[in-house]
Design a protein around this motif. Structure first.
Motif, PDB file in Angstrom:
ATOM      1  N   GLY A 125       9.567  32.999  87.885  1.00 57.12           N
ATOM      2  CA  GLY A 125      10.737  32.141  87.703  1.00 57.12           C
ATOM      3  C   GLY A 125      11.122  31.912  86.257  1.00 57.12           C
ATOM      4  N   LEU A 126      10.374  32.475  85.339  1.00 60.44           N
ATOM      5  CA  LEU A 126      10.713  32.254  83.919  1.00 60.44           C
ATOM      6  C   LEU A 126      11.904  33.117  83.508  1.00 60.44           C
ATOM      7  CD1 LEU A 126       7.207  32.367  82.127  1.00 60.44           C
ATOM      8  CD2 LEU A 126       8.484  30.343  82.898  1.00 60.44           C
ATOM      9  N   PRO A 127      12.949  32.508  82.940  1.00 62.91           N
ATOM     10  CA  PRO A 127      14.039  33.309  82.364  1.00 62.91           C
ATOM     11  C   PRO A 127      13.466  34.204  81.253  1.00 62.91           C
ATOM     12  CG  PRO A 127      14.617  30.968  82.407  1.00 62.91           C
ATOM     13  CD  PRO A 127      13.173  31.063  82.766  1.00 62.91           C
ATOM     14  N   ILE A 128      14.108  35.359  81.035  1.00 63.82           N
ATOM     15  CA  ILE A 128      13.542  36.347  80.110  1.00 63.82           C
ATOM     16  C   ILE A 128      14.408  36.557  78.867  1.00 63.82           C
ATOM     17  CG2 ILE A 128      12.170  37.560  81.833  1.00 63.82           C
ATOM     18  CD1 ILE A 128      14.412  39.588  82.146  1.00 63.82           C
ATOM     19  N   VAL A 129      13.703  36.829  77.758  1.00 64.29           N
ATOM     20  CA  VAL A 129      14.314  37.047  76.439  1.00 64.29           C
ATOM     21  C   VAL A 129      13.872  38.413  75.962  1.00 64.29           C
ATOM     22  CG1 VAL A 129      14.477  36.170  74.072  1.00 64.29           C
ATOM     23  CG2 VAL A 129      13.924  34.577  75.952  1.00 64.29           C
ATOM     24  N   SER A 130      14.823  39.267  75.554  1.00 63.85           N
ATOM     25  CA  SER A 130      14.422  40.576  75.035  1.00 63.85           C
ATOM     26  C   SER A 130      15.404  41.031  73.964  1.00 63.85           C
ATOM     27  CB  SER A 130      14.316  41.601  76.170  1.00 63.85           C
ATOM     28  OG  SER A 130      13.520  42.704  75.771  1.00 63.85           O
ATOM     29  N   GLU A 131      14.916  41.859  73.053  1.00 67.41           N
ATOM     30  CA  GLU A 131      15.703  42.261  71.880  1.00 67.41           C
ATOM     31  C   GLU A 131      16.549  43.492  72.144  1.00 67.41           C
ATOM     32  OE1 GLU A 131      13.460  42.648  68.244  1.00 67.41           O
ATOM     33  OE2 GLU A 131      15.119  43.626  67.209  1.00 67.41           O
ATOM     34  N   ILE A 132      17.792  43.413  71.695  1.00 70.53           N
ATOM     35  CA  ILE A 132      18.675  44.573  71.756  1.00 70.53           C
ATOM     36  C   ILE A 132      18.690  45.222  70.379  1.00 70.53           C
ATOM     37  CG2 ILE A 132      20.796  43.314  71.111  1.00 70.53           C
ATOM     38  CD1 ILE A 132      22.255  45.075  73.224  1.00 70.53           C
ATOM     39  N   MET A 133      18.667  46.551  70.338  1.00 72.84           N
ATOM     40  CA  MET A 133      18.679  47.231  69.046  1.00 72.84           C
ATOM     41  C   MET A 133      19.946  48.021  68.817  1.00 72.84           C
ATOM     42  SD  MET A 133      14.831  48.591  68.517  1.00 72.84           S
ATOM     43  CE  MET A 133      15.340  49.703  67.213  1.00 72.84           C
ATOM     44  N   SER A 134      20.710  48.241  69.883  1.00 71.05           N
ATOM     45  CA  SER A 134      21.880  49.097  69.734  1.00 71.05           C
ATOM     46  C   SER A 134      22.866  48.788  70.840  1.00 71.05           C
ATOM     47  CB  SER A 134      21.455  50.558  69.823  1.00 71.05           C
ATOM     48  OG  SER A 134      22.579  51.391  69.836  1.00 71.05           O
TER      49      SER A 134
END
Lengths: 337, 337, 337, 337
Positions: B159-168
């Protein structure tokens, strides 16, 4: 690469670490035991070893890299200077390369006039920004694809190969007919873009980032070369320091250092390094004296009307004077213009 | 904005400059003459005035900005704190936001195990890198789209919302189902990407660049907001200085300063700021004490086996301890976890 | 200390180097040979080894220090916290030390009023500058010996021990009756002064230099201790970086780092670190949270009339508020005020 | 100097501020009122105005200095180049000054041999350290007064005027017979020492501090001149930045900038700027090209046996080569050696 292990490690732990290392990397390990310390020396293809991963191993106290982390840009494995030849003009050999032009392409008369003036002063390449990285979203962002078209027209009139900055992979095909693609300081570690330019094949002019070390800069060049493109030109443009009298601090030592570490050509951008027009001449002279392979200077036909960076551009007359001085000085350092 | 003119300017030159300014910008000009100097004060929408263009005018000796160059991020025009709510969890208000997870997503068991552990320790968000900006092209570059899929699976389980890095921007649609898109320090001035994320609409976690001033950081947030996206979270992650004892230097003063200048939430990444696991706890405590709205911490279930940045990650047990301490300290500073 | 030798060295050269090293330093050498490299590990009293001299030897390719270059300040050899007790007040233990007072001592009523106000707010020490390091020769340079006399009078009235900065060994005996002698950031590497204070015996408050690493700072403390004075208090006051929004950048990580590396007490000066009065409170809270042993804050009874640094001083009322907040927060971090 | 006042100030407050300013400083005030702002322009002897004191006034929002804060070092008030002539050799005019010698004076044969070699290579001045600022108290600290005696003997043999560093006012009279007194980077803001050297009268070679701006450097020169000594030589020796490939970063732009701002001669120390012997030649060439008035280079007859800084010194043979190159290059930039 040298690993100092923590005190009191067991033989089993050391064996396990050795297996970890040889299982992942093409290295030989050379172990030496002291009275109260164990040191592992790694020999072989250490450029592929992830130093942070090694440092994260339980029994490793400290890791020191001895060799350079780059291979393709390394002069050790390519002793001769790389010469990037564009439109018949070499960058990287005896010839001192001169790139000039406005910060932004604005109109056809503007870019054509500047192109003709810098050509007659002796420049071999025309620079001009079509996509502009601006700190403020409210500043002029460049003409985009239309700017590239105007550059191409200026090339048709003058024969000067053109250099322009790419800001995003989305716009890659706008650069199909650009001679040298510039990666700006803010994108020096945009690794996706570097990989893409590695496969695109056109010569890349890679500016040093505002706060990037020489090693990081060479690693970014390694990204391009590792993706298959050997035509990389490095450009020192000043680094960010505490000094505010100049826009950035030109790292003049980077020129001879990079020439020793790498076979790639190195040019200097004194305009962005200083942000002050009257400093362009002394910094250009210093760059030639320090061994630079070329120079990139901002020139605008009407600086007060420039849509970007007018305060730092030279007028064509000022550029004539700097150019005349370059021709006197370059031969003293074994260069021709 | 204050313009000091050069000595000995004529009335005609001053008129011409005034016309230039009022013709381009929505400003009123307030002229004052001294014995041997003329000063122009610009009032109005000066955030749109290009300070470099003004400095390039012939009769201008010096320009000083008085107001801030940003509008939408400016607290003056938006006195209340912005609260970005994601998956039911607020970032920016009384609640102290805790984001935790590994540097890189590696396998389903790895990300799931970490997600469960950080959730049970009290984290409200799961971070994990799928696209990894690595200095070396020979280091692990992340699982890409597959990594995003694994994050989504971990969200389903926890149930944890997710954070991830965009590079392009190429990979934008891999982020269609990501809750918060991170822009990394190296892309803070990738203006093309910022504009794109401004139109994409998902909350953006904008890290401060390695060598970017607070003003430049806020201008990058302005890019996102000016493109229509109000859900921006700022993340201080240390700046590059001469000190080598830590990986970067956490600029703790940036927290209260940004909270005063802007209404946007500010969180801190003590892992990247220091690069040293045992510094994460004291830096987290200092961040809470300085007024931060949240924290982002790297946690890995097996740091020595991590594919990236293992040396700086906390183990789940270590994170439990930091988390327990956060719950004790936050209420003293008016926050709940 | 690890020495990597150049390739192709002869046995005779290695013998000669070993004799050079053991002849000068109390070290044992641990030699290990690899396929194409020789490594020497030095064990023993390596703090006395001059790393630059070793690097200058013909056959040495690279030297890496493994241990710290300091001994007396090193927590390894002195695991317990040092507590410096002055006038009955401890600095370095459970008690959180509060030092407050004006930048410059100006008049008897001024220093007395400030002393009484900061005492009643809970400060245990009074600071005040008599000799002032000013960037401009045209700025107020301090009252000199007369300023010290006024501090002593204020101590008589309030009982607060006094702290004042020495700028030159010439003035040493003006400090005969000062309780703690401060060495300012600009004199952190004035080694002659450090040696003199090492023999003088009074407690020394050693500020970190503007651009000095933590290791250099500890080496300066080592100078004082090596000359016989164990009562050294370290003071972090911000370092110089590219950021201009604050006067300096408070290096908050330095607090836990120095506490781990050394047994000496560490306090923080948030006034000089930021140069902005309203940042003093959050930075003080962050310092307590990061583990500082005390704080030094500038307080002036009438900032606009101050002869130096008025713009950054707190008023007594503002100091009361910060002080009240310190008393609430310190116990959460195991400290009493 | 321009003061922007806070919004909504009253006439009485403005009057009071004007009285405050004219009562303390020799300035005229030029007031201008806008719709919602009041600006004061200060004209006159603003170098004496304490900008921090002005910023501390209640109704002042922001202060900007327009003129330089230094007078005696300012080229505006002294348009011609200052030439400091020592022992018949000028520093600051057409002649390019060459100062060479070891880091430390060690023995009579050592300093005499180096003196003879650098003289025959064309140096006009001999440098040598007798008092050495060393980071570690356990490193060689210099021979002190005995070192000065040895320098004097070397001068007797060779006729070269001597340059040596002072570290403390205590040792002033050891320098009675030294030709140029050097103030090292670490003492650039040791204002007590600067004032003392201002009254002592001997030429002072003032090195730039590790992290000092050009303006601060010129202010330190102003201290010496304001105390009555006009014979100041400035020496750029690299600044501290994030880059670790070189010991410091040579700020090449500082040369033309300081030559424009001040009439004082500027020389460069490429040895300390880089810390790498093979960089001395290209940095020397760059310094000549950028307009430097001279160079100071470390030369040691036996670098591996040097008691300090051997790793960065040139051998006499290497110095011969650099010197020969200087003689070829200097005339191209209008200089003679």
């Amino acid at each position: 690469m040298i690993l100092v292990l923590k005190p009191l490690v067991t033989d089993a732990e050391i064996d396990s670490l050795q297996n970890y290392l040889t299982g992942r990397y093409s290295v030989q390990i050379h172990l030496s035991r002291g009275v109260d310390s164990v040191i592992l020396g790694l020999v072989g293809d250490t450029a592929h070893v992830d130093i942070e991963a090694v440092a994260a191993q339980d029994i490793v106290e400290r890791v020191t890299r001895v060799g350079e982390p780059y291979k393709k840009v390394n002069r050790k494995f390519h002793p001769d200077d790389t010469i990037v030849t564009v439109g018949g003009f070499p960058i990287g050999g005896k010839q001192f390369a001169v790139i000039a032009g406005p910060c932004s392409v604005e109109t056809e008369p503007q870019i054509t006039e500047v192109a003709e003036r810098v050509k007659s002063a002796g420049a071999q390449f025309l620079r001009g920004g079509a996509y502009k990285p601006r700190t403020s979203p409210y500043s002029f962002q460049g003409l985009g694809a239309e700017g590239i078209d105007l550059l191409i027209k200026a090339r048709e009139k003058t024969g000067l190969p053109i250099v322009s900055e790419i800001m995003s992979s989305d716009a890659l095909h706008d650069f199909d007919d650009v001679d040298i693609i510039q990666v700006g300081a803010r994108n020096m570690q945009n690794f996706s873009l570097l990989k893409l330019l590695g496969t695109f094949g056109k010569p890349v002019l890679l500016k040093r980032g505002l706060a990037n070390t020489i090693e990081e800069w060479l690693m970014s060049a390694e990204y391009i070369m590792a993706s298959g493109n050997e035509n990389v030109i490095l450009c020192e443009r000043g680094i960010r320091t505490f000094e505010t009298a100049t826009r950035n601090t030109l790292d003049i030592s980077a020129i001879p250092l990079v020439k020793k570490l790498s076979h790639l050509p190195v040019i200097v951008d004194p305009t962005h390094a200083s942000g002050i027009p009257w400093l362009v001449e002394p910094l250009t002279m210093a760059s030639i004296a320090a061994g630079a392979d070329g120079i990139m200077i901002e020139v605008h036909n009407d600086p007060p009307r420039a849509l970007s960076d007018g305060a730092q551009a030279l007028t064509p007359d000022q550029f004539d004077a700097v150019s005349a001085r370059m021709r006197e000085v370059a031969p003293v350092f074994g260069r021709t213009i």
